[in-house]
Design an enzyme around this catalytic site. Sequence first.
Site, PDB file in Angstrom:
ATOM      1  N   ARG A  59      -3.638   9.633 -11.853  1.00 46.72           N
ATOM      2  CA  ARG A  59      -4.592   9.922 -10.774  1.00 46.72           C
ATOM      3  C   ARG A  59      -3.841  10.287  -9.487  1.00 46.72           C
ATOM      4  O   ARG A  59      -2.908   9.615  -9.071  1.00 46.72           O
ATOM      5  CB  ARG A  59      -5.464   8.701 -10.545  1.00 46.72           C
ATOM      6  CG  ARG A  59      -6.487   8.849  -9.402  1.00 46.72           C
ATOM      7  CD  ARG A  59      -6.009   8.226  -8.125  1.00 46.72           C
ATOM      8  NE  ARG A  59      -7.068   8.113  -7.113  1.00 46.72           N
ATOM      9  CZ  ARG A  59      -6.848   7.780  -5.845  1.00 46.72           C
ATOM     10  NH1 ARG A  59      -5.621   7.518  -5.429  1.00 46.72           N
ATOM     11  NH2 ARG A  59      -7.835   7.707  -4.986  1.00 46.72           N
ATOM     12  N   THR A  70       1.638   6.991   0.384  1.00 44.29           N
ATOM     13  CA  THR A  70       0.827   5.908  -0.198  1.00 44.29           C
ATOM     14  C   THR A  70       1.244   5.595  -1.630  1.00 44.29           C
ATOM     15  O   THR A  70       1.819   6.457  -2.313  1.00 44.29           O
ATOM     16  CB  THR A  70      -0.658   6.341  -0.214  1.00 44.29           C
ATOM     17  OG1 THR A  70      -1.463   5.231  -0.589  1.00 44.29           O
ATOM     18  CG2 THR A  70      -0.923   7.470  -1.163  1.00 44.29           C
ATOM     19  N   THR A 123      -6.919   7.548   5.590  1.00 47.10           N
ATOM     20  CA  THR A 123      -6.663   6.462   4.651  1.00 47.10           C
ATOM     21  C   THR A 123      -8.029   6.099   4.063  1.00 47.10           C
ATOM     22  O   THR A 123      -9.056   6.500   4.579  1.00 47.10           O
ATOM     23  CB  THR A 123      -6.048   5.231   5.345  1.00 47.10           C
ATOM     24  OG1 THR A 123      -6.950   4.759   6.342  1.00 47.10           O
ATOM     25  CG2 THR A 123      -4.731   5.559   6.016  1.00 47.10           C
ATOM     26  N   GLY A 124      -8.006   5.329   2.997  1.00 46.82           N
ATOM     27  CA  GLY A 124      -9.279   4.967   2.363  1.00 46.82           C
ATOM     28  C   GLY A 124      -9.403   5.631   1.019  1.00 46.82           C
ATOM     29  O   GLY A 124      -8.426   6.169   0.479  1.00 46.82           O
ATOM     30  N   THR A 183      -2.823   3.041   2.848  1.00 45.62           N
ATOM     31  CA  THR A 183      -2.064   4.289   2.964  1.00 45.62           C
ATOM     32  C   THR A 183      -1.531   4.313   4.381  1.00 45.62           C
ATOM     33  O   THR A 183      -2.057   3.610   5.244  1.00 45.62           O
ATOM     34  CB  THR A 183      -3.018   5.501   2.774  1.00 45.62           C
ATOM     35  OG1 THR A 183      -3.514   5.501   1.442  1.00 45.62           O
ATOM     36  CG2 THR A 183      -2.358   6.830   3.056  1.00 45.62           C
ATOM     37  N   SER A 226       0.801  -1.225   0.000  1.00 44.57           N
ATOM     38  CA  SER A 226       0.000   0.000   0.000  1.00 44.57           C
ATOM     39  C   SER A 226       0.834   1.275   0.000  1.00 44.57           C
ATOM     40  O   SER A 226       0.276   2.369  -0.137  1.00 44.57           O
ATOM     41  CB  SER A 226      -0.921   0.011   1.229  1.00 44.57           C
ATOM     42  OG  SER A 226      -0.179   0.145   2.411  1.00 44.57           O
TER      43      SER A 226
HETATM   44  N1  GLY Z   1      -6.075   7.335   0.336  1.00 44.06           N
HETATM   45  C1  GLY Z   1      -5.242   6.915  -0.684  1.00 44.06           C
HETATM   46  C2  GLY Z   1      -5.749   7.161  -2.020  1.00 44.06           C
HETATM   47  O1  GLY Z   1      -6.934   7.160  -2.256  1.00 44.06           O
HETATM   48  O2  GLY Z   1      -4.946   7.355  -2.901  1.00 44.06           O
END
Ligand code: GLY
Length: 355
Positions: free
Chosen positions: A238, A228, A261-262, A210, A86
């Site tokens: 992105r 992350t 995170t998420g 993350t 991650s």
């Molecule tokens: N929280 C990490 C991401 O969506 O890239």
Amino acid sequence: MSSSISRRNFFYRGVGLSAGTLMLRHFKVFGRPVGQGLPMIVTSHTNLTGQKALEAGWDVLQQGGSAVDAIEKAANIIEVDPEDTSVGYGGLPNEAGVVQLDASIMDGKTYNAGAVGCLENIKTPVSVARIVMERTDHIFLVGQGALQFAREWGFREENLLTEKARKIWLRWKENLNPDDDWGPPDHLRNRKNDQAYWEEFPEMENHHGTVNVLALDPQGNVAGLTTTSGLSFKIPGRVGDSPIIGAGLYVDNEVGAAGATGRGEDVIKSLASYYIVARMADGRTPQEACEDALNMIIRKYKKVNPDFYPSEKFVAINKSGEVGCATMRGRHNPKMSLMTPRGFSKYEGTIIHRT
Ligand code: GLY
């Protein structure tokens, strides 16, 4: 010392810590004044690497080092772990099989921040973000510009795609569309083996891991970072929430710090980390503030999409050394790891909506 603390237990423990804090104000810890808060370092990671990371960060704090030095040292340990899919080296790639990293860092003492997005080939993106913060008058560098900047500062370029991450990515490609030509022909396909393969890679269930690291140093300064590899198999280019100050991270030296995170898209739209810190500034505890942010997101997004499937987990600390952690779904309550003068422990937060 390793222990799990429930939210309730932590509350009582927190009372003890607050009393301890008051006492410590009259003493010196590690030869330095304690300042306004407890020395503390926390991370959203709860595995063994997370613990090792906190131990390394704690060493820095113990020697009187700054919160910024402590969090960077801790995060680098997680970033270079090849087993962690991650973050950093070994992170899952984008849809083209390229690992693109996002990271940010914020220093409460100066209110400065630095960030990188879509950074390729550098194992420790948060260290590049720190140089953006400390050696430029900018905050956010992305893509080729961020890579060029890292090269100029002497970072070594390496292939970040480990064998493990490459295999997971290939399997994702093979399962993307049953009508395309990826994957073995029917007569070679063995569904039973397919199942075993997926079980070998539980990471596939989690597409947006993350890490957040937050600290309060002996001088009472707060710092935080988020790093992350982002949403796995994302569209190239992105950028998630992690390098966006206010979204994946926010620090206010008068209040505390928060990180997310998420799924980054939800966090960007809600500027969740800023919201959490703002709630703490209004007197909410870190735990309440994390829950407030989740409730705010659920309330708004469920209105426009009843099928909204949230995944965020927030962690926060305040200047008194209190912590909070909350998420929106999952089989188990979310946890975070802490290192304080009492040693290493895990704090268990809350799930707002079980879905
Ligand atoms: N929280 C990490 C991401 O969506 O890239």
